[in-house]
Design a protein around this motif. Structure first.
Motif, PDB file in Angstrom:
ATOM      1  N   MET A 157     -11.683  10.900  -5.262  1.00 11.32           N
ATOM      2  CA  MET A 157     -12.755  11.001  -6.246  1.00 11.32           C
ATOM      3  C   MET A 157     -12.261  10.615  -7.638  1.00 11.32           C
ATOM      4  O   MET A 157     -13.033  10.097  -8.447  1.00 11.32           O
ATOM      5  CB  MET A 157     -13.369  12.399  -6.240  1.00 11.32           C
ATOM      6  N   TRP A 158     -10.981  10.824  -7.914  1.00 12.48           N
ATOM      7  CA  TRP A 158     -10.397  10.445  -9.208  1.00 12.48           C
ATOM      8  C   TRP A 158     -10.500   8.936  -9.422  1.00 12.48           C
ATOM      9  O   TRP A 158     -10.603   8.475 -10.561  1.00 12.48           O
ATOM     10  CB  TRP A 158      -8.935  10.897  -9.262  1.00 12.48           C
ATOM     11  N   THR A 159     -10.514   8.147  -8.343  1.00  8.64           N
ATOM     12  CA  THR A 159     -10.586   6.688  -8.468  1.00  8.64           C
ATOM     13  C   THR A 159     -11.997   6.188  -8.737  1.00  8.64           C
ATOM     14  O   THR A 159     -12.184   5.008  -9.011  1.00  8.64           O
ATOM     15  CB  THR A 159     -10.032   5.982  -7.200  1.00  8.64           C
ATOM     16  N   LEU A 160     -12.985   7.057  -8.650  1.00  7.99           N
ATOM     17  CA  LEU A 160     -14.386   6.672  -8.839  1.00  7.99           C
ATOM     18  C   LEU A 160     -14.845   6.994 -10.255  1.00  7.99           C
ATOM     19  O   LEU A 160     -14.441   7.997 -10.850  1.00  7.99           O
ATOM     20  CB  LEU A 160     -15.276   7.393  -7.831  1.00  7.99           C
ATOM     21  N   HIS A 161     -15.694   6.146 -10.779  1.00  9.73           N
ATOM     22  CA  HIS A 161     -16.223   6.319 -12.133  1.00  9.73           C
ATOM     23  C   HIS A 161     -17.124   7.551 -12.168  1.00  9.73           C
ATOM     24  O   HIS A 161     -17.941   7.749 -11.260  1.00  9.73           O
ATOM     25  CB  HIS A 161     -17.010   5.064 -12.541  1.00  9.73           C
ATOM     26  N   PRO A 162     -17.008   8.394 -13.198  1.00  9.76           N
ATOM     27  CA  PRO A 162     -17.828   9.609 -13.247  1.00  9.76           C
ATOM     28  C   PRO A 162     -19.329   9.347 -13.317  1.00  9.76           C
ATOM     29  O   PRO A 162     -20.125  10.230 -12.970  1.00  9.76           O
ATOM     30  CB  PRO A 162     -17.339  10.341 -14.501  1.00  9.76           C
ATOM     31  N   ASP A 163     -19.739   8.156 -13.734  1.00 13.54           N
ATOM     32  CA  ASP A 163     -21.164   7.811 -13.793  1.00 13.54           C
ATOM     33  C   ASP A 163     -21.618   6.989 -12.596  1.00 13.54           C
ATOM     34  O   ASP A 163     -22.733   6.463 -12.591  1.00 13.54           O
ATOM     35  CB  ASP A 163     -21.467   7.038 -15.084  1.00 13.54           C
ATOM     36  N   ALA A 164     -20.772   6.863 -11.576  1.00 13.88           N
ATOM     37  CA  ALA A 164     -21.119   6.063 -10.401  1.00 13.88           C
ATOM     38  C   ALA A 164     -22.350   6.643  -9.710  1.00 13.88           C
ATOM     39  O   ALA A 164     -22.467   7.862  -9.554  1.00 13.88           O
ATOM     40  CB  ALA A 164     -19.947   6.022  -9.426  1.00 13.88           C
ATOM     41  N   PRO A 165     -23.276   5.769  -9.300  1.00 11.76           N
ATOM     42  CA  PRO A 165     -24.452   6.268  -8.573  1.00 11.76           C
ATOM     43  C   PRO A 165     -24.036   6.868  -7.232  1.00 11.76           C
ATOM     44  O   PRO A 165     -23.135   6.361  -6.567  1.00 11.76           O
ATOM     45  CB  PRO A 165     -25.313   5.014  -8.379  1.00 11.76           C
ATOM     46  N   GLY A 166     -24.671   7.983  -6.865  1.00 11.62           N
ATOM     47  CA  GLY A 166     -24.410   8.602  -5.564  1.00 11.62           C
ATOM     48  C   GLY A 166     -23.052   9.279  -5.450  1.00 11.62           C
ATOM     49  O   GLY A 166     -22.535   9.442  -4.343  1.00 11.62           O
ATOM     50  N   LEU A 167     -22.489   9.702  -6.567  1.00 11.30           N
ATOM     51  CA  LEU A 167     -21.150  10.295  -6.564  1.00 11.30           C
ATOM     52  C   LEU A 167     -21.075  11.556  -5.696  1.00 11.30           C
ATOM     53  O   LEU A 167     -20.136  11.710  -4.907  1.00 11.30           O
ATOM     54  CB  LEU A 167     -20.722  10.603  -8.001  1.00 11.30           C
ATOM     55  N   ASP A 168     -22.068  12.432  -5.792  1.00 12.85           N
ATOM     56  CA  ASP A 168     -22.069  13.659  -4.978  1.00 12.85           C
ATOM     57  C   ASP A 168     -22.173  13.339  -3.491  1.00 12.85           C
ATOM     58  O   ASP A 168     -21.484  13.948  -2.668  1.00 12.85           O
ATOM     59  CB  ASP A 168     -23.215  14.591  -5.394  1.00 12.85           C
ATOM     60  N   GLU A 169     -23.018  12.374  -3.146  1.00 17.66           N
ATOM     61  CA  GLU A 169     -23.166  11.978  -1.750  1.00 17.66           C
ATOM     62  C   GLU A 169     -21.874  11.366  -1.222  1.00 17.66           C
ATOM     63  O   GLU A 169     -21.469  11.626  -0.088  1.00 17.66           O
ATOM     64  CB  GLU A 169     -24.326  10.984  -1.576  1.00 17.66           C
ATOM     65  N   THR A 170     -21.226  10.558  -2.047  1.00 19.75           N
ATOM     66  CA  THR A 170     -19.959   9.959  -1.642  1.00 19.75           C
ATOM     67  C   THR A 170     -18.921  11.036  -1.374  1.00 19.75           C
ATOM     68  O   THR A 170     -18.206  10.992  -0.368  1.00 19.75           O
ATOM     69  CB  THR A 170     -19.436   8.988  -2.727  1.00 19.75           C
ATOM     70  N   ARG A 176     -15.561  -0.233 -13.666  1.00 19.67           N
ATOM     71  CA  ARG A 176     -15.889  -0.065 -15.086  1.00 19.67           C
ATOM     72  C   ARG A 176     -14.859   0.865 -15.688  1.00 19.67           C
ATOM     73  O   ARG A 176     -14.268   1.692 -14.989  1.00 19.67           O
ATOM     74  CB  ARG A 176     -17.282   0.528 -15.263  1.00 19.67           C
ATOM     75  N   LYS A 177     -14.685   0.738 -16.976  1.00 19.53           N
ATOM     76  CA  LYS A 177     -13.768   1.641 -17.656  1.00 19.53           C
ATOM     77  C   LYS A 177     -14.483   2.953 -17.945  1.00 19.53           C
ATOM     78  O   LYS A 177     -15.661   2.972 -18.288  1.00 19.53           O
ATOM     79  CB  LYS A 177     -13.239   1.004 -18.935  1.00 19.53           C
ATOM     80  N   ASP A 178     -13.742   4.052 -17.785  1.00 15.62           N
ATOM     81  CA  ASP A 178     -14.307   5.354 -18.102  1.00 15.62           C
ATOM     82  C   ASP A 178     -14.102   5.649 -19.591  1.00 15.62           C
ATOM     83  O   ASP A 178     -13.648   4.789 -20.349  1.00 15.62           O
ATOM     84  CB  ASP A 178     -13.715   6.448 -17.201  1.00 15.62           C
ATOM     85  N   SER A 179     -14.429   6.867 -20.015  1.00 13.27           N
ATOM     86  CA  SER A 179     -14.356   7.222 -21.436  1.00 13.27           C
ATOM     87  C   SER A 179     -12.935   7.177 -21.996  1.00 13.27           C
ATOM     88  O   SER A 179     -12.754   7.091 -23.205  1.00 13.27           O
ATOM     89  CB  SER A 179     -14.971   8.603 -21.668  1.00 13.27           C
ATOM     90  N   THR A 180     -11.934   7.221 -21.122  1.00 12.92           N
ATOM     91  CA  THR A 180     -10.541   7.148 -21.577  1.00 12.92           C
ATOM     92  C   THR A 180     -10.011   5.715 -21.573  1.00 12.92           C
ATOM     93  O   THR A 180      -8.871   5.475 -21.953  1.00 12.92           O
ATOM     94  CB  THR A 180      -9.618   8.017 -20.694  1.00 12.92           C
ATOM     95  N   GLY A 181     -10.828   4.764 -21.088  1.00 14.09           N
ATOM     96  CA  GLY A 181     -10.404   3.372 -21.016  1.00 14.09           C
ATOM     97  C   GLY A 181      -9.730   3.009 -19.702  1.00 14.09           C
ATOM     98  O   GLY A 181      -9.207   1.908 -19.553  1.00 14.09           O
ATOM     99  N   ALA A 182      -9.745   3.919 -18.728  1.00 19.46           N
ATOM    100  CA  ALA A 182      -9.123   3.659 -17.421  1.00 19.46           C
ATOM    101  C   ALA A 182     -10.147   3.020 -16.479  1.00 19.46           C
ATOM    102  O   ALA A 182     -11.321   3.398 -16.473  1.00 19.46           O
ATOM    103  CB  ALA A 182      -8.615   4.965 -16.811  1.00 19.46           C
ATOM    104  N   TRP A 183      -9.677   2.043 -15.678  1.00 18.38           N
ATOM    105  CA  TRP A 183     -10.539   1.415 -14.683  1.00 18.38           C
ATOM    106  C   TRP A 183     -10.862   2.408 -13.583  1.00 18.38           C
ATOM    107  O   TRP A 183     -10.000   3.121 -13.102  1.00 18.38           O
ATOM    108  CB  TRP A 183      -9.854   0.203 -14.063  1.00 18.38           C
ATOM    109  N   LYS A 184     -12.137   2.445 -13.169  1.00 22.44           N
ATOM    110  CA  LYS A 184     -12.602   3.283 -12.066  1.00 22.44           C
ATOM    111  C   LYS A 184     -13.629   2.491 -11.266  1.00 22.44           C
ATOM    112  O   LYS A 184     -14.339   1.637 -11.809  1.00 22.44           O
ATOM    113  CB  LYS A 184     -13.250   4.585 -12.575  1.00 22.44           C
ATOM    114  N   ILE A 185     -13.751   2.790  -9.981  1.00 17.95           N
ATOM    115  CA  ILE A 185     -14.735   2.114  -9.131  1.00 17.95           C
ATOM    116  C   ILE A 185     -16.110   2.684  -9.436  1.00 17.95           C
ATOM    117  O   ILE A 185     -16.347   3.887  -9.293  1.00 17.95           O
ATOM    118  CB  ILE A 185     -14.390   2.275  -7.641  1.00 17.95           C
ATOM    119  N   PHE A 186     -17.026   1.804  -9.863  1.00 18.03           N
ATOM    120  CA  PHE A 186     -18.384   2.216 -10.189  1.00 18.03           C
ATOM    121  C   PHE A 186     -19.307   2.065  -8.990  1.00 18.03           C
ATOM    122  O   PHE A 186     -20.155   2.911  -8.728  1.00 18.03           O
ATOM    123  CB  PHE A 186     -18.913   1.401 -11.374  1.00 18.03           C
TER     124      PHE A 186
END
Length: 154
Positions: free
Chosen positions: A59-72, A131-141
């Protein structure tokens, strides 16, 4: 043209990067070696956490705003509980990238080591949007699966 490496070769290169600080050679749009390394490293971390069935790491590798995050998260928890799977990225390339977004095409195989039927070993093609998260780190959106690319191996 980017020459794709086998997973073992890429893993060895990544270990070299960690130990020696060497960056990946150019194979995609003109971006810095540091950005390319960060993008590919995220894809590797995502696969690593799936292999070892570490839900928090995955879950750390996924963007916090990714659609369907809870389902994933729920689906991955069930997958980790029910199956032992082997994942391998056979090919990957950065299709596009800018300061905030990247698209990475991967060809991945997934093979069942243990778990109930029906699971079919498969090879598929997908495109990860990072996409980059709020810290500038790449995450899977998001991940787009090319449905016509699924090849069942059994």
């Amino acid at each position: 043209m980017c020459v794709n490496r086998s997973f073992r070769q890429r893993a060895a290169v990544i270990m070299s990067l960690i130990v020696l600080g060497i960056a990946f050679p150019a194979c995609a749009p003109e971006i810095s070696e540091e950005e390319r390394n960060e993008v590919y490293s995220l894809i590797e971390w995502n696969l690593y956490y799936a292999r070892i069935e570490d839900l928090n790491g995955y879950m750390w590798t996924l963007h916090p705003d990714a659609p369907g995050l809870d389902e994933t998260q729920a689906q991955m928890a069930m997958l980790f509980q029910d199956f032992d799977l082997a994942y391998n990225i056979e090919e990957w390339e950065i299709q596009s990238i800018n300061s905030q977004s990247a698209r990475v095409r991967v060809v991945q195989t997934t093979v069942k080591i243990a778990g109930p039927d029906p699971f079919r070993d498969n090879r598929l093609e997908a495109v990860h949007t990072l996409r980059k998260d709020s810290t500038g780190a790449w995450k899977i959106f998001s991940t787009e699966l090319r449905e016509d690319s699924i090849e069942y191996l059994q």
